[in-house]
Write an enzyme that holds these catalytic residues in place. Structure first.
Site, PDB file in Angstrom:
ATOM      1  N   ASN A   8       4.262  -9.818  10.585  1.00 24.44           N
ATOM      2  CA  ASN A   8       4.225 -10.922   9.614  1.00 24.44           C
ATOM      3  C   ASN A   8       5.326 -11.930   9.965  1.00 24.44           C
ATOM      4  O   ASN A   8       6.500 -11.548  10.070  1.00 24.44           O
ATOM      5  CB  ASN A   8       4.425 -10.340   8.204  1.00 24.44           C
ATOM      6  N   HIS A  11       8.720 -15.228   7.433  1.00 22.15           N
ATOM      7  CA  HIS A  11      10.151 -15.529   7.289  1.00 22.15           C
ATOM      8  C   HIS A  11      10.651 -16.539   8.311  1.00 22.15           C
ATOM      9  O   HIS A  11      11.686 -17.170   8.096  1.00 22.15           O
ATOM     10  CB  HIS A  11      10.976 -14.241   7.331  1.00 22.15           C
ATOM     11  N   HIS A  44       1.077 -15.241   5.058  1.00 20.64           N
ATOM     12  CA  HIS A  44       0.644 -15.356   3.665  1.00 20.64           C
ATOM     13  C   HIS A  44       0.729 -16.830   3.295  1.00 20.64           C
ATOM     14  O   HIS A  44       1.819 -17.397   3.273  1.00 20.64           O
ATOM     15  CB  HIS A  44       1.588 -14.511   2.794  1.00 20.64           C
ATOM     16  N   ARG A  46       0.913 -18.969   0.538  1.00 20.42           N
ATOM     17  CA  ARG A  46       1.128 -18.850  -0.907  1.00 20.42           C
ATOM     18  C   ARG A  46       0.690 -20.127  -1.607  1.00 20.42           C
ATOM     19  O   ARG A  46       0.696 -21.211  -1.018  1.00 20.42           O
ATOM     20  CB  ARG A  46       2.608 -18.575  -1.196  1.00 20.42           C
ATOM     21  N   ARG A  50       5.611 -21.937  -0.147  1.00 17.76           N
ATOM     22  CA  ARG A  50       7.064 -21.840   0.032  1.00 17.76           C
ATOM     23  C   ARG A  50       7.462 -21.531   1.470  1.00 17.76           C
ATOM     24  O   ARG A  50       8.578 -21.802   1.859  1.00 17.76           O
ATOM     25  CB  ARG A  50       7.665 -20.813  -0.921  1.00 17.76           C
ATOM     26  N   GLU A  71      -3.175 -13.412   4.565  1.00 19.13           N
ATOM     27  CA  GLU A  71      -2.935 -12.862   3.224  1.00 19.13           C
ATOM     28  C   GLU A  71      -3.103 -13.976   2.203  1.00 19.13           C
ATOM     29  O   GLU A  71      -2.567 -15.067   2.399  1.00 19.13           O
ATOM     30  CB  GLU A  71      -1.508 -12.331   3.102  1.00 19.13           C
ATOM     31  N   THR A 102       5.932 -10.185  -2.595  1.00 21.67           N
ATOM     32  CA  THR A 102       4.859  -9.489  -3.318  1.00 21.67           C
ATOM     33  C   THR A 102       5.423  -8.210  -3.926  1.00 21.67           C
ATOM     34  O   THR A 102       6.052  -7.421  -3.228  1.00 21.67           O
ATOM     35  CB  THR A 102       3.712  -9.159  -2.343  1.00 21.67           C
ATOM     36  N   GLU A 153      -5.023  -1.988   1.900  1.00 21.19           N
ATOM     37  CA  GLU A 153      -3.666  -1.914   2.447  1.00 21.19           C
ATOM     38  C   GLU A 153      -2.820  -1.240   1.393  1.00 21.19           C
ATOM     39  O   GLU A 153      -2.665  -1.745   0.275  1.00 21.19           O
ATOM     40  CB  GLU A 153      -3.108  -3.306   2.779  1.00 21.19           C
ATOM     41  N   HIS A 193       4.690  -3.188   3.550  1.00 22.52           N
ATOM     42  CA  HIS A 193       5.737  -3.646   2.624  1.00 22.52           C
ATOM     43  C   HIS A 193       6.957  -2.723   2.705  1.00 22.52           C
ATOM     44  O   HIS A 193       6.873  -1.555   2.349  1.00 22.52           O
ATOM     45  CB  HIS A 193       5.272  -3.750   1.170  1.00 22.52           C
TER      46      HIS A 193
HETATM   47  N1  PXP Z   1       1.858  -6.436   3.376  1.00 20.75           N
HETATM   48  C1  PXP Z   1       1.790  -7.318   2.354  1.00 20.75           C
HETATM   49  C2  PXP Z   1       0.527  -7.369   1.563  1.00 20.75           C
HETATM   50  C3  PXP Z   1       2.859  -8.167   2.061  1.00 20.75           C
HETATM   51  O1  PXP Z   1       2.760  -9.039   1.032  1.00 20.75           O
HETATM   52  C4  PXP Z   1       4.033  -8.099   2.836  1.00 20.75           C
HETATM   53  C5  PXP Z   1       5.183  -9.002   2.550  1.00 20.75           C
HETATM   54  O2  PXP Z   1       4.905 -10.295   2.930  1.00 20.75           O
HETATM   55  C6  PXP Z   1       4.060  -7.180   3.903  1.00 20.75           C
HETATM   56  C7  PXP Z   1       2.968  -6.339   4.142  1.00 20.75           C
HETATM   57  C8  PXP Z   1       5.237  -7.062   4.818  1.00 20.75           C
HETATM   58  O3  PXP Z   1       6.341  -6.606   4.104  1.00 20.75           O
HETATM   59  P1  PXP Z   1       7.761  -6.636   4.792  1.00 20.75           P
HETATM   60  O4  PXP Z   1       8.108  -8.079   5.021  1.00 20.75           O
HETATM   61  O5  PXP Z   1       8.648  -5.980   3.787  1.00 20.75           O
HETATM   62  O6  PXP Z   1       7.642  -5.879   6.073  1.00 20.75           O
END
Ligand code: PXP
Length: 241
Positions: A8, A11, A44, A46, A50, A71, A102, A153, A193
């Site tokens: 992901n 960030h 994602h 949003r 953001r 996402e 999330t 998921e 997550h």
């Molecule tokens: N899966 C989903 C559905 C998420 O919303 C997130 C956070 O953006 C992640 C996975 C990844 O989480 P992390 O950034 O804590 O690895």
């Protein structure tokens, strides 16, 4: 079963937007993650934009050579964009504007009708697979199966944030039971997550049938210190070992 590592890159966009700059570019980050062996890229979009923007989404669609996971919430405007973009995978997540990230899985039981409509809309538009992000609860998995989704998921945040060994043990049991239940129901199991370099081995040893993990924060934080390629390679080694 081998597990795929999806990275992901939200960030990277958060950092760019913090200075209203054009760099670092999440599209460059996606290319670096792929070059280091990521099996896919996750973002994602949003409702409040953001981090990831529509510009990023369109460019990621063109640039990503592996699997693209979009996402999204069930907001009609974002669903429309997802339908246009046709990612390989769409993962439906709950979204609250005031949350930092999330915070939990979808309430599938309460929102079954709307979720069923959105899953159908995405599939009709040509999205290959649709996943629902849910807590490791068997009733929610059963409800997810009734929406027409292909995958769930599993939300691993409670496991990642467990305060002590006993709580962690309970969370990992819930995840293992949920993964078995979903697999038996014919749903493909993803997870994500809060997974990272310190907790991945525990997760992997206990939870079966996980085809994909989606990991962001831990890899981006490590990439700040060692570079994206090394950070992704280290996580890939853990996931594939
Ligand atoms: N899966 C989903 C559905 C998420 O919303 C997130 C956070 O953006 C992640 C996975 C990844 O989480 P992390 O950034 O804590 O690895």
């Amino acid at each position: 079963m081998t597990t795929d590592l999806l990275i992901n890159i939200d960030h990277v966009a958060t950092l760019r937007n913090a200075r209203k700059e054009t760099l670092p570019d999440p599209v460059d980050a996606a290319a670096a993650a792929e070059a280091a062996g990521a099996d896919g890229i996750v973002f994602h979009l949003r409702e409040d934009r953001r981090h990831i923007t529509e510009r990023d989404v369109r460019l990621l669609k063109q640039a990503v050579r592996t699997k693209l996971d979009f996402e999204l919430s069930t907001d009609p405007d974002v669903v429309r964009i997802c339908c246009e973009v046709q990612p390989d995978l769409a993962t439906l997540v709950p979204e609250r504007r005031e949350e930092v990230t999330t915070e939990g899985g979808l309430d599938v039981i309460a929102r079954q009708e709307r979720l069923r409509d959105v899953v159908a809309q995405l599939r009709q538009a040509g999205v290959k697979e649709v996943a629902l992000f849910i807590d490791p609860v068997c009733n929610e998995i059963d409800a997810a199966g009734k929406t027409g989704a292909d995958c769930i998921e599993l939300h691993t945040g409670d496991f990642a944030n467990a305060k002590n060994a006993k709580e962690r043990e309970r969370c990992i049991e819930d995840l293992a039971r949920a993964a078995e239940h979903a697999h038996a129901a014919g749903l493909v199991v993803h997870a994500g997550h809060g997974l990272g370099y310190r907790n991945y081995a525990t997760f992997r040893a206990a939870v079966p049938h996980v085809r994909e993990v989606s990991i962001g924060f831990a890899v981006m934080a490590r990439a700040m210190l060692v570079g994206m390629k090394q950070a992704v390679r280290e996580m890939r080694d853990l996931v594939k070992s």
